[in-house]
Structures are given as C-alpha cells and as structure tokens.
Scaffold this motif. Structure first.
Motif, PDB file in Angstrom:
ATOM      1  N   PHE A 178       0.781  -1.237   0.000  1.00  0.00           N
ATOM      2  CA  PHE A 178       0.000   0.000   0.000  1.00  0.00           C
ATOM      3  C   PHE A 178       0.817   1.293   0.000  1.00  0.00           C
ATOM      4  N   GLY A 179       2.104   1.203  -0.353  1.00  0.00           N
ATOM      5  CA  GLY A 179       2.909   2.414  -0.443  1.00  0.00           C
ATOM      6  C   GLY A 179       3.207   3.048   0.905  1.00  0.00           C
ATOM      7  N   ILE A 180       3.146   2.239   1.951  1.00  0.00           N
ATOM      8  CA  ILE A 180       3.408   2.735   3.305  1.00  0.00           C
ATOM      9  C   ILE A 180       4.856   2.429   3.684  1.00  0.00           C
ATOM     10  N   ASP A 181       5.512   3.405   4.321  1.00  0.00           N
ATOM     11  CA  ASP A 181       6.888   3.242   4.794  1.00  0.00           C
ATOM     12  C   ASP A 181       6.835   3.090   6.312  1.00  0.00           C
ATOM     13  N   PRO A 182       6.738   1.841   6.812  1.00  0.00           N
ATOM     14  CA  PRO A 182       6.542   1.654   8.248  1.00  0.00           C
ATOM     15  C   PRO A 182       7.840   1.731   9.045  1.00  0.00           C
ATOM     16  N   ILE A 183       7.736   2.304  10.230  1.00  0.00           N
ATOM     17  CA  ILE A 183       8.854   2.311  11.179  1.00  0.00           C
ATOM     18  C   ILE A 183       8.282   1.982  12.551  1.00  0.00           C
ATOM     19  N   SER A 184       8.976   1.160  13.310  1.00  0.00           N
ATOM     20  CA  SER A 184       8.429   0.729  14.595  1.00  0.00           C
ATOM     21  C   SER A 184       8.664   1.769  15.681  1.00  0.00           C
ATOM     22  N   ALA A 185       7.820   1.724  16.694  1.00  0.00           N
ATOM     23  CA  ALA A 185       7.995   2.602  17.857  1.00  0.00           C
ATOM     24  C   ALA A 185       9.337   2.332  18.524  1.00  0.00           C
ATOM     25  N   GLY A 186       9.766   1.063  18.497  1.00  0.00           N
ATOM     26  CA  GLY A 186      11.062   0.724  19.075  1.00  0.00           C
ATOM     27  C   GLY A 186      12.206   1.400  18.349  1.00  0.00           C
ATOM     28  N   ALA A 187      12.140   1.418  17.002  1.00  0.00           N
ATOM     29  CA  ALA A 187      13.194   2.054  16.207  1.00  0.00           C
ATOM     30  C   ALA A 187      13.256   3.553  16.457  1.00  0.00           C
ATOM     31  N   LEU A 188      12.121   4.160  16.810  1.00  0.00           N
ATOM     32  CA  LEU A 188      12.079   5.591  17.122  1.00  0.00           C
ATOM     33  C   LEU A 188      12.354   5.864  18.598  1.00  0.00           C
ATOM     34  N   ASP A 189      12.586   4.792  19.354  1.00  0.00           N
ATOM     35  CA  ASP A 189      12.850   4.896  20.793  1.00  0.00           C
ATOM     36  C   ASP A 189      11.684   5.543  21.547  1.00  0.00           C
ATOM     37  N   LEU A 190      10.463   5.259  21.089  1.00  0.00           N
ATOM     38  CA  LEU A 190       9.286   5.770  21.790  1.00  0.00           C
ATOM     39  C   LEU A 190       8.994   4.885  22.997  1.00  0.00           C
ATOM     40  N   PRO A 191       8.548   5.467  24.096  1.00  0.00           N
ATOM     41  CA  PRO A 191       8.250   4.656  25.285  1.00  0.00           C
ATOM     42  C   PRO A 191       7.003   3.802  25.069  1.00  0.00           C
ATOM     43  N   GLU A 192       6.933   2.697  25.806  1.00  0.00           N
ATOM     44  CA  GLU A 192       5.734   1.866  25.782  1.00  0.00           C
ATOM     45  C   GLU A 192       4.766   2.379  26.837  1.00  0.00           C
ATOM     46  N   PRO A 193       3.548   2.752  26.443  1.00  0.00           N
ATOM     47  CA  PRO A 193       2.598   3.241  27.444  1.00  0.00           C
ATOM     48  C   PRO A 193       2.082   2.106  28.316  1.00  0.00           C
ATOM     49  N   GLU A 194       1.625   2.448  29.507  1.00  0.00           N
ATOM     50  CA  GLU A 194       0.988   1.458  30.369  1.00  0.00           C
ATOM     51  C   GLU A 194      -0.389   1.154  29.782  1.00  0.00           C
ATOM     52  N   GLU A 195      -0.680  -0.119  29.596  1.00  0.00           N
ATOM     53  CA  GLU A 195      -1.944  -0.512  28.971  1.00  0.00           C
ATOM     54  C   GLU A 195      -3.022  -0.594  30.045  1.00  0.00           C
TER      55      GLU A 195
END
Length: 208
Positions: free
Chosen positions: A38-55
C-alpha cells in the motif's frame, strides 16, 4: 473470520511514513508484511525509541487506541497500534487483554502457554479447549483523529505446543478446520487467515 460489515472510515490513509506502535518484533514483522502493498513506509515505535505506554484499557480496542494515540502524538506521524490476545472460553476469556502480561517481564511465551495449560488442567477434564484470538487495530493521526477495527478467529488449544513459526501463543492454537497450528503454518498462509488479517482486511477496505 468475523463477517461483520466493514466500517466506513471518515479519513483515508495516504502513502508515506507510518509508525507501527509496538515493541514486539513478531507483531511488527506481521504488520509490515500486511502493509507492504500500500505504499506505506513503516517504522516501529522501538526504532524511534518511543516509550511503551501502560496498557490501562479494559478492552482490546481501548488499549490499541491508547498506544496509537501516544505514538502519533510523540512522533508527529500517523500511527497504527495493535492490541491482541488469546481468549480461552473455559478460563472465562483469560488471558484476554492480559495475554502479554501472562508471559512475564521477559515476554516468555513458553511460560505463558504453560500457564494456560496448567489453568485448564486445574479446571478439570470437562473443561473445553475452545479459544479465540482477537486483534484490535487503531489508526491514529497527530491531530487526535482515530479509526478502529477488530478481527477474530476461532479454534481450539493443543498440548504440547507445535511449531516454530509465529509468536506468542501461536504454537498452541489450532484454527477451526485446520490441521496445523499457527506455529506450524507457513507465515504467509497464517497472514492470510489470522485475527490480524481479519482486522487488517477491514482497515484496508476502509482507509486505503
């Protein structure tokens, strides 16, 4: 797969960069494969060093929304989050939204599968082995707009676990009508029939 009508999205997703709001590499890998056409360039939250929220949500949709909205807000990009889990009928739907937590801080799903098996043994020989996987997808934009989709597949649990493919509880889940567990199944074949594929088909129909 569920046969609910496909929801109509208010907003379409344009080609470009998209954050996959997950630190689970197995989940990221599956979502990246589903997004490939679908022409999407995905990047993971881990690769961006984003924190994991409390679920803290009480449903799969609520937790997916929470993760997607945080990733979109912090990255300034659209973000797609998945919250999924195994629901066992004889265990009153457990582990459900706590599926990852049953694997402990080390995300040991061998331990999690053993825990499910032990609980079923405790429930007695009359306890059934029916189970279903649920996947909730939330697609959020930095301005706070969000679209949500949910998929489900039904099956039974086997013991001992079988197969080296997939991740999570896949090796103990046998989809109705199949002879291979999700852990034994070729990944491409699983991607075509899983709970994530069901939710993703609804997302694709609505936002692309």
């Amino acid at each position: 797969m569920s046969e609910e009508p496909v929801p109509q999205a208010i907003r379409k997703l344009q080609p470009g960069r998209l954050v996959i709001a997950s630190h689970n590499e197995g989940k990221v890998r599956e979502i990246r494969a589903l997004l490939a056409p679908f022409g999407i360039d995905p990047i993971s939250a881990g690769a961006l060093d984003l924190p994991e929220p409390e679920e803290t949500g009480t449903t799969f949709i609520a937790n997916a929304e929470l993760k997607a909205m945080q990733a979109a807000d912090l990255s300034g990009l659209p973000a797609l989050a998945d919250d999924s889990g195994l629901c066992v009928e004889a265990l009153n739907g457990d582990p459900g939204i706590f599926s990852a937590r049953w694997a402990g801080p080390e995300r040991d799903f061998g331990l999690a599968m053993q825990r499910v098996h032990n609980k079923l043994v405790e429930a007695g020989p009359e306890a059934g082995r029916d189970a279903h996987f649920v996947c909730a997808l939330a697609l959020a934009w930095p301005d706070g707009h969000i679209e949500c989709f949910e998929g489900r597949v039904d099956g039974t649990l086997v013991w001992p676990p079988r197969g080296e493919h997939g991740f999570g509880y896949d090796p103990m889940f046998l989809l109705n009508g199949e002879s291979e567990t999700f852990g034994e199944m070729d990944p491409d074949r699983k991607h075509a029939m899983s709970h994530r594929a069901d939710a993703f088909a609804k997302l694709v129909a609505a936002v692309f």
